[in-house]
Design a protein around this motif. Sequence first.
Motif, PDB file in Angstrom:
ATOM      1  N   ASN A  64       0.824  -1.219   0.000  1.00 59.83           N
ATOM      2  CA  ASN A  64       0.000   0.000   0.000  1.00 59.83           C
ATOM      3  C   ASN A  64       0.853   1.262   0.000  1.00 59.83           C
ATOM      4  N   LEU A  66       3.242   2.353   1.860  1.00 64.03           N
ATOM      5  CA  LEU A  66       3.759   2.984   3.080  1.00 64.03           C
ATOM      6  C   LEU A  66       5.284   3.007   3.024  1.00 64.03           C
ATOM      7  N   ARG A  90      -3.158   7.546  -2.488  1.00 60.53           N
ATOM      8  CA  ARG A  90      -4.287   7.648  -1.550  1.00 60.53           C
ATOM      9  C   ARG A  90      -5.507   6.911  -2.078  1.00 60.53           C
ATOM     10  N   ARG A  93      -4.858   3.258  -1.593  1.00 65.23           N
ATOM     11  CA  ARG A  93      -4.956   2.840  -0.194  1.00 65.23           C
ATOM     12  C   ARG A  93      -6.395   2.688   0.262  1.00 65.23           C
ATOM     13  N   ARG A  94      -7.297   3.471  -0.354  1.00 63.02           N
ATOM     14  CA  ARG A  94      -8.702   3.344   0.031  1.00 63.02           C
ATOM     15  C   ARG A  94      -9.300   2.027  -0.466  1.00 63.02           C
ATOM     16  N   PHE A 100      -3.460  -4.029  12.258  1.00 67.26           N
ATOM     17  CA  PHE A 100      -2.140  -3.913  12.869  1.00 67.26           C
ATOM     18  C   PHE A 100      -2.034  -4.733  14.161  1.00 67.26           C
ATOM     19  N   ILE A 121     -12.528  10.123   5.868  1.00 66.99           N
ATOM     20  CA  ILE A 121     -11.345  10.480   5.090  1.00 66.99           C
ATOM     21  C   ILE A 121     -11.651  10.427   3.598  1.00 66.99           C
TER      22      ILE A 121
ATOM     23  N   LEU B 119      -0.758   5.392  14.865  1.00 70.35           N
ATOM     24  CA  LEU B 119      -2.012   6.011  14.418  1.00 70.35           C
ATOM     25  C   LEU B 119      -1.795   6.770  13.115  1.00 70.35           C
ATOM     26  N   GLU B 121       0.445   5.966  10.901  1.00 68.23           N
ATOM     27  CA  GLU B 121       0.582   4.944   9.872  1.00 68.23           C
ATOM     28  C   GLU B 121      -0.795   4.401   9.470  1.00 68.23           C
ATOM     29  N   ALA B 122      -1.645   4.169  10.473  1.00 70.24           N
ATOM     30  CA  ALA B 122      -2.990   3.655  10.166  1.00 70.24           C
ATOM     31  C   ALA B 122      -3.755   4.645   9.289  1.00 70.24           C
ATOM     32  N   ALA B 123      -3.647   5.932   9.613  1.00 73.28           N
ATOM     33  CA  ALA B 123      -4.355   6.946   8.830  1.00 73.28           C
ATOM     34  C   ALA B 123      -3.802   7.015   7.409  1.00 73.28           C
ATOM     35  N   ARG B 124      -2.475   6.925   7.283  1.00 76.52           N
ATOM     36  CA  ARG B 124      -1.891   6.915   5.936  1.00 76.52           C
ATOM     37  C   ARG B 124      -2.396   5.708   5.155  1.00 76.52           C
ATOM     38  N   ALA B 125      -2.478   4.561   5.835  1.00 74.60           N
ATOM     39  CA  ALA B 125      -2.940   3.347   5.170  1.00 74.60           C
ATOM     40  C   ALA B 125      -4.396   3.479   4.721  1.00 74.60           C
ATOM     41  N   MET B 126      -5.157   4.383   5.361  1.00 72.23           N
ATOM     42  CA  MET B 126      -6.547   4.597   4.960  1.00 72.23           C
ATOM     43  C   MET B 126      -6.640   5.559   3.782  1.00 72.23           C
ATOM     44  N   GLY B 127      -5.513   6.145   3.403  1.00 67.97           N
ATOM     45  CA  GLY B 127      -5.531   7.108   2.311  1.00 67.97           C
ATOM     46  C   GLY B 127      -5.791   8.526   2.776  1.00 67.97           C
ATOM     47  N   ALA B 128      -5.433   8.845   4.018  1.00 60.27           N
ATOM     48  CA  ALA B 128      -5.631  10.200   4.534  1.00 60.27           C
ATOM     49  C   ALA B 128      -4.588  11.151   3.966  1.00 60.27           C
TER      50      ALA B 128
END
Lengths: 356, 219
Positions: A64, A66, A90, A93-94, A100, A121, B119, B121-128
């Motif tokens: 994704n 990261l 982005r 990723r959606r 985790f 988001i 947190l 990282e989690a937000a980035r993974a959501m596409g924020a």
Amino acid sequence: MTQSVPHAAPMVTFTGVYKHFAASGSGAAFTALDGIDYSVAKGSITGIIGRSGAGKSTLIRLVNGLEQASSGKVQVDGVDVGALDEAGLRTLRRSIGMIFQHFNLLSTRTVFDNVALPLEIAGVGKADIEKRVRPLLDLVGLADKHSRYPAELSGGQKQRIGIARALATEPKLLLSDEATSALDPETTQSILDLLKTINADLGLTVLLITHEMEVVKAVTSDVAVIDRGRIVESGRTFDVFTRPAHETTRALLSGLPGSKLPETLARSLKPAPEAGDRAIVRITFFGATAERPLVSQLISTVGTEVNIMAGTIDEIGGEPYGSLVVAYAATPETSGRAERFFTENGLVTEVLGYVA
Amino acid sequence: MSPDLLLLIGKATLDTLRMVAIAGLIGALIGLPIGVFLATSGRGELFPAPNINRIVGLIINALRSTPFIILVVAIIPFTRLLTGTSIGTKAAIVPLTIATIPFFARLVEAAIREVDKGLIEAARAMGATPPQIVFKVLLAEARPALTLALTMTLVSLIGYSAMVGAVGGGGLGDLGIRYGYQRFMPDVMLVVVIVLIVLVQLVQSAGDALARRFDKKSR
């Protein structure tokens, strides 16, 4: 790559992927991924297993975006992740959910609002968020907790919320980063069952990394073993488990119950028989042989001196699997009868050694 | 104590409250984004700008290491430019605000850095987007710590506002200096000190209570 059947196309493809980390203040430069070529089939639950530091965390984060690969190509459903700009990433990723090890829930948001976060988001309206979150909380069995805060939940409940949150944007792929490593065995099992259900009901591809063979055994259909940045063995979970070829795989498997000989027996094993010794043989059953009454037949064929030393019956990747360690007199006559019986019935056997 | 004196004390208290409220509000509004910037602009962070980060950090440090009483005097031309005067309550608000900004910014930076990296990282993974991460994750999760930071800032401001009294700034400090000290009226001094203690207690208790309400971690 050409594929005649569209649905057979992989969900994730790694092609010649390397990841180097430059030397920083605290550590020397090192290579986390050392040439990864691997595909994750659509609709599968694929496990990547390795010890800590093997590179699995880096590998899953490439999917994704990261982390970015130093060289090589990572594709998700045909999209080259490395070629995307920030906005493209982005959007990608959606369509990928992630859970985790430490859940990563927002402590100041309620259960409902945590699950709603990815939708907020993505710019989804309030009414639609409401419509989407409720069924997700039902799915993970926590509808009654919707206005609680994460601190009021147990670890297993937190991970269920994590899963609901990961599913909120209706992703096609779920990444699981050691999602059960902080949970006790019972809770782990219930989380794994939930992942299985999601995979079966929603047709979601699941890519999970773990250091626990139990996890791989319980849910995955496919597995790749990673060691020092390389995939040393991969295939269908059942095949890898029943016929492990690489020593890392064997070492990881040795921790599983039923795969080890009892300590006292293991110590007294000899490589060659002497007069009056007994042969110690491991019989592995799978597929159809796992369901036939072979033990009683073996005893009547070989004679009365068959002794069961260790055994386990289990399921790997949804297939029945049994392993039985037996002992019988190591005389040419008995051995001959036994071997004939094994061959006739198509059993996989391995002579582990001999004991007095 | 004569009614006139009581009236004076009442007016001085209001002046102090006005100075603290206005300087606190403006200082926090400017200090908050600076603090967020400091916490998110390092190498490899949300808005990587390590060089600007370093320069802003230097300016903040310089302001914070200047003793407040010297800062008051040093920026008199600037104060005059803004308010047309260098004495009185209105003028005192300028140095109070200037002192609040770096103080609050550093506290905000610390509060934001306390937020679990997982947190982000989690937000980035959501596409924020980075702004979404700041508003929906960092500021939201740091809310209890930010409330305490604001409380601490207001308490310090009450102390600073008494100090501007020494240079004709108005408020309780000014009253204490002119009546309590110069006219040697210990009863006025005592009342001024008691009012200051009560103010600080009130602000601290309110801040603690609010922070506790925001904190959903420890229940």
